[in-house]
Design a protein around this motif. Structure first.
Motif, PDB file in Angstrom:
ATOM      1  N   GLN A  41       1.066  -6.753   2.499  1.00  0.00           N
ATOM      2  CA  GLN A  41       0.437  -7.434   1.375  1.00  0.00           C
ATOM      3  C   GLN A  41      -0.437  -8.567   1.886  1.00  0.00           C
ATOM      4  OE1 GLN A  41       3.751  -8.736  -1.019  1.00  0.00           O
ATOM      5  NE2 GLN A  41       4.193 -10.489   0.293  1.00  0.00           N
ATOM      6  N   ARG A  42      -1.506  -8.859   1.124  1.00  0.00           N
ATOM      7  CA  ARG A  42      -2.434  -9.930   1.511  1.00  0.00           C
ATOM      8  C   ARG A  42      -2.023 -11.214   0.803  1.00  0.00           C
ATOM      9  NH1 ARG A  42      -8.567 -10.134   2.780  1.00  0.00           N
ATOM     10  NH2 ARG A  42      -8.188  -7.961   3.233  1.00  0.00           N
TER      11      ARG A  42
ATOM     12  N   PRO B 160      -2.196 -14.686  -1.027  1.00  0.00           N
ATOM     13  CA  PRO B 160      -3.182 -15.107  -2.024  1.00  0.00           C
ATOM     14  C   PRO B 160      -4.015 -16.310  -1.565  1.00  0.00           C
ATOM     15  CG  PRO B 160      -0.977 -15.755  -2.716  1.00  0.00           C
ATOM     16  CD  PRO B 160      -0.819 -14.935  -1.461  1.00  0.00           C
TER      17      PRO B 160
ATOM     18  N   TRP C 278      -2.681 -10.572   6.167  1.00  0.00           N
ATOM     19  CA  TRP C 278      -1.787  -9.481   5.775  1.00  0.00           C
ATOM     20  C   TRP C 278      -0.406  -9.739   6.358  1.00  0.00           C
ATOM     21  CZ3 TRP C 278      -3.218  -5.914   2.279  1.00  0.00           C
ATOM     22  CH2 TRP C 278      -4.586  -5.792   2.023  1.00  0.00           C
TER      23      TRP C 278
ATOM     24  N   GLU D  15       4.051  -3.056  -6.689  1.00  0.00           N
ATOM     25  CA  GLU D  15       2.838  -3.596  -7.288  1.00  0.00           C
ATOM     26  C   GLU D  15       2.650  -5.028  -6.787  1.00  0.00           C
ATOM     27  OE1 GLU D  15       3.455  -4.981 -11.559  1.00  0.00           O
ATOM     28  OE2 GLU D  15       4.920  -3.365 -11.408  1.00  0.00           O
ATOM     29  N   ALA D  16       1.408  -5.450  -6.653  1.00  0.00           N
ATOM     30  CA  ALA D  16       1.080  -6.785  -6.137  1.00  0.00           C
ATOM     31  C   ALA D  16       1.269  -7.821  -7.242  1.00  0.00           C
ATOM     32  CB  ALA D  16      -0.344  -6.812  -5.601  1.00  0.00           C
ATOM     33  N   ARG D  17       2.454  -8.410  -7.323  1.00  0.00           N
ATOM     34  CA  ARG D  17       2.729  -9.417  -8.348  1.00  0.00           C
ATOM     35  C   ARG D  17       2.280 -10.808  -7.915  1.00  0.00           C
ATOM     36  NH1 ARG D  17       8.628  -7.821 -10.855  1.00  0.00           N
ATOM     37  NH2 ARG D  17       7.891  -6.000 -12.003  1.00  0.00           N
TER      38      ARG D  17
ATOM     39  N   ALA E 187       0.825 -11.186  -4.466  1.00  0.00           N
ATOM     40  CA  ALA E 187      -0.146 -10.981  -3.390  1.00  0.00           C
ATOM     41  C   ALA E 187      -1.514 -10.648  -3.981  1.00  0.00           C
ATOM     42  CB  ALA E 187       0.314  -9.848  -2.476  1.00  0.00           C
ATOM     43  N   GLU E 188      -2.533 -10.834  -3.164  1.00  0.00           N
ATOM     44  CA  GLU E 188      -3.899 -10.491  -3.557  1.00  0.00           C
ATOM     45  C   GLU E 188      -4.097  -8.974  -3.587  1.00  0.00           C
ATOM     46  OE1 GLU E 188      -7.505 -11.765  -1.121  1.00  0.00           O
ATOM     47  OE2 GLU E 188      -6.875 -13.611  -2.133  1.00  0.00           O
ATOM     48  N   ALA E 189      -3.412  -8.269  -2.670  1.00  0.00           N
ATOM     49  CA  ALA E 189      -3.560  -6.821  -2.567  1.00  0.00           C
ATOM     50  C   ALA E 189      -2.395  -6.247  -1.774  1.00  0.00           C
ATOM     51  CB  ALA E 189      -4.876  -6.470  -1.878  1.00  0.00           C
ATOM     52  N   LEU E 190      -2.177  -4.946  -1.959  1.00  0.00           N
ATOM     53  CA  LEU E 190      -1.208  -4.192  -1.159  1.00  0.00           C
ATOM     54  C   LEU E 190      -1.961  -3.093  -0.435  1.00  0.00           C
ATOM     55  CD1 LEU E 190       1.695  -3.603  -3.738  1.00  0.00           C
ATOM     56  CD2 LEU E 190       1.497  -5.440  -2.048  1.00  0.00           C
ATOM     57  N   LYS E 191      -1.427  -2.696   0.728  1.00  0.00           N
ATOM     58  CA  LYS E 191      -2.061  -1.624   1.490  1.00  0.00           C
ATOM     59  C   LYS E 191      -0.986  -0.890   2.287  1.00  0.00           C
ATOM     60  CE  LYS E 191      -5.636  -2.916   3.972  1.00  0.00           C
ATOM     61  NZ  LYS E 191      -6.679  -3.150   4.993  1.00  0.00           N
TER      62      LYS E 191
END
Length: 138
Positions: free
Chosen positions: A27-28, A30, A39, A103-105, A107-111
């Protein structure tokens, strides 16, 4: 060690969530916070009176909305390094089984990435030495 004594310990539990294709979830962080945009493996601080496993189960629910049982957390690797005015001890668990879709609650993004791809991501200093060990485990 500081002149006035040892650095206080910051205990963090994180997870290398591994999907059926052998990919790991990162996760990125925030914007606006420490190490923004980097990350990392999902997880967080272990609170007083909490076991690392209980903290990780709580954090994965809060951050990703997934439900993990303690029996599904396999201790994998750890990192130990100074972090500002504290000393970070990062415990990384491998987890291949959970309920729900991450789901990214917070974080800025998931990968989802292959372990070898972790080398190309900008990650916090404590996470970098763990990459080779994760590759060997997965």
């Amino acid at each position: 060690m500081r002149a006035d004594g040892p650095l206080p310990m910051l205990l963090v539990a994180a997870a290398a969530l591994v999907d059926g294709d052998g990919r790991v979830l990162v996760q990125r962080r925030p914007a606006g916070g420490p190490m923004a945009g980097l990350w990392e493996f999902p997880g967080g601080k272990v609170e007083p009176g909490e076991t690392p496993e209980a903290a990780l189960i709580r954090e994965l629910d809060e951050e990703l909305g997934i439900d993990v049982e303690a029996a599904c957390l396999a201790p994998a690797v750890f990192a130990s390094e100074p972090l500002g005015e504290k000393h970070l001890l990062l415990l990384l668990y491998a987890c291949r089984k959970w309920r729900g879709l991450p789901e990214a609650r917070h974080a800025e993004a998931l990968k989802w990435v292959r372990p070898v791809e972790l080398h190309r991501l900008e990650m916090p200093p404590a996470d970098k030495p763990l990459i080779g060990l994760i590759e060997a485990l997965i």
